[in-house]
Design a protein around this motif. Sequence first.
Motif, short mmCIF file in Angstrom:
data_model
loop_
_atom_site.label_atom_id
_atom_site.label_comp_id
_atom_site.label_asym_id
_atom_site.label_seq_id
_atom_site.Cartn_x
_atom_site.Cartn_y
_atom_site.Cartn_z
N UNK A 90 0.81 -1.22 0.00
CA UNK A 90 0.00 0.00 0.00
C UNK A 90 0.84 1.27 0.00
N UNK A 91 2.18 1.12 0.01
CA UNK A 91 3.06 2.28 0.06
C UNK A 91 3.66 2.53 -1.32
N UNK A 92 3.58 3.78 -1.77
CA UNK A 92 4.16 4.18 -3.05
C UNK A 92 5.59 4.68 -2.85
N UNK A 93 5.78 5.47 -1.79
CA UNK A 93 7.09 6.08 -1.54
C UNK A 93 7.17 6.52 -0.08
N UNK A 94 8.37 6.52 0.46
CA UNK A 94 8.60 7.00 1.83
C UNK A 94 9.65 8.10 1.79
N UNK A 95 9.48 9.08 2.67
CA UNK A 95 10.47 10.15 2.79
C UNK A 95 10.51 10.59 4.25
N UNK A 96 11.49 11.41 4.56
CA UNK A 96 11.61 11.93 5.92
C UNK A 96 11.77 13.44 5.84
N UNK A 97 11.13 14.12 6.74
CA UNK A 97 11.30 15.57 6.81
C UNK A 97 10.85 16.10 8.16
N UNK A 98 11.32 17.30 8.47
CA UNK A 98 10.96 17.97 9.71
C UNK A 98 9.49 18.32 9.64
N UNK A 99 8.74 17.99 10.68
CA UNK A 99 7.29 18.17 10.66
C UNK A 99 6.83 18.78 11.98
N UNK A 100 5.88 19.71 11.88
CA UNK A 100 5.30 20.33 13.06
C UNK A 100 3.92 19.73 13.31
N UNK A 101 3.53 19.55 14.57
CA UNK A 101 2.22 18.95 14.87
C UNK A 101 1.05 19.66 14.17
N UNK A 102 1.06 20.97 14.11
CA UNK A 102 -0.06 21.67 13.49
C UNK A 102 -0.14 21.40 11.99
N UNK A 103 0.97 21.01 11.38
CA UNK A 103 0.99 20.66 9.96
C UNK A 103 0.16 19.40 9.69
N UNK A 104 0.08 18.51 10.69
CA UNK A 104 -0.63 17.25 10.51
C UNK A 104 -1.92 17.18 11.35
N UNK A 105 -2.31 18.30 11.92
CA UNK A 105 -3.57 18.35 12.65
C UNK A 105 -3.46 18.36 14.16
N UNK A 106 -2.27 18.35 14.72
CA UNK A 106 -2.10 18.41 16.17
C UNK A 106 -1.30 17.26 16.73
N UNK A 107 -1.48 17.02 18.02
CA UNK A 107 -0.73 15.99 18.73
C UNK A 107 -1.60 14.75 18.91
N UNK A 108 -0.95 13.58 18.97
CA UNK A 108 -1.67 12.32 19.13
C UNK A 108 -1.98 11.70 17.79
N UNK A 109 -3.01 10.86 17.74
CA UNK A 109 -3.43 10.24 16.47
C UNK A 109 -4.36 11.24 15.80
N UNK A 110 -4.00 11.66 14.60
CA UNK A 110 -4.74 12.70 13.90
C UNK A 110 -5.24 12.19 12.56
N UNK A 111 -6.35 12.76 12.13
CA UNK A 111 -6.89 12.46 10.81
C UNK A 111 -7.44 13.73 10.22
N UNK A 112 -7.12 13.96 8.97
CA UNK A 112 -7.77 15.00 8.19
C UNK A 112 -7.79 14.49 6.75
N UNK A 113 -8.63 15.03 5.90
CA UNK A 113 -8.74 14.49 4.54
C UNK A 113 -7.37 14.38 3.85
N UNK A 114 -7.08 13.17 3.40
CA UNK A 114 -5.83 12.93 2.68
C UNK A 114 -4.62 12.66 3.55
N UNK A 115 -4.78 12.73 4.88
CA UNK A 115 -3.62 12.57 5.75
C UNK A 115 -4.04 12.02 7.11
N UNK A 116 -3.30 11.01 7.57
CA UNK A 116 -3.42 10.52 8.94
C UNK A 116 -2.03 10.62 9.55
N UNK A 117 -1.98 10.80 10.87
CA UNK A 117 -0.67 10.98 11.50
C UNK A 117 -0.68 10.51 12.95
N UNK A 118 0.49 10.13 13.41
CA UNK A 118 0.75 9.94 14.82
C UNK A 118 1.84 10.94 15.14
N UNK A 119 1.46 12.00 15.84
CA UNK A 119 2.35 13.14 16.06
C UNK A 119 2.53 13.37 17.55
#
Length: 161
Positions: A90-119
Amino acid sequence: MSHPHDAGKRTVWYRSQFSSWMIAVGVVLAIALVVIAAIDAPYRTVSLVLLLAAAAFLVTGGIKVTVSSHGVTVASALVPFLRRRIPIERIVHASARWTRPLEVGGWGYRWKPGLSAVSLREGDALWLELVRGTHFVITVDDAQTAAELVNQHLPGAGEGR
């Protein structure tokens, strides 16, 4: 070129990441709510229901991340059966970069359209581009090594990808 002795070996990358403030909030909140429930009967039900908030902080405050030929798994350090597995297919590509919690929706397990995160913090993060055009992001130390390993395991990786 692989060595004949490497035929049965698998490379696995593993890291744990903790958010001390999330764990502290979860512990203090849990203790306070249990005390309130024990000494104040009218608020007992509300206090016990609010324990879910404390549990959310504790469950997402520490994670274990594993990358292998099977894919990527992120699991709660406290409750390991709570996990998210992303198969390598299910993975097309992986990368690494500096990320801020607000960029992915906040802290903890986050979901927004097109993106899920554990931040859990601002910092190094593993970004997975998934086949359906969405992204899954995990803030974890040494994300570059994890991304390289994911990319090595992708279907077609040995074909000059």
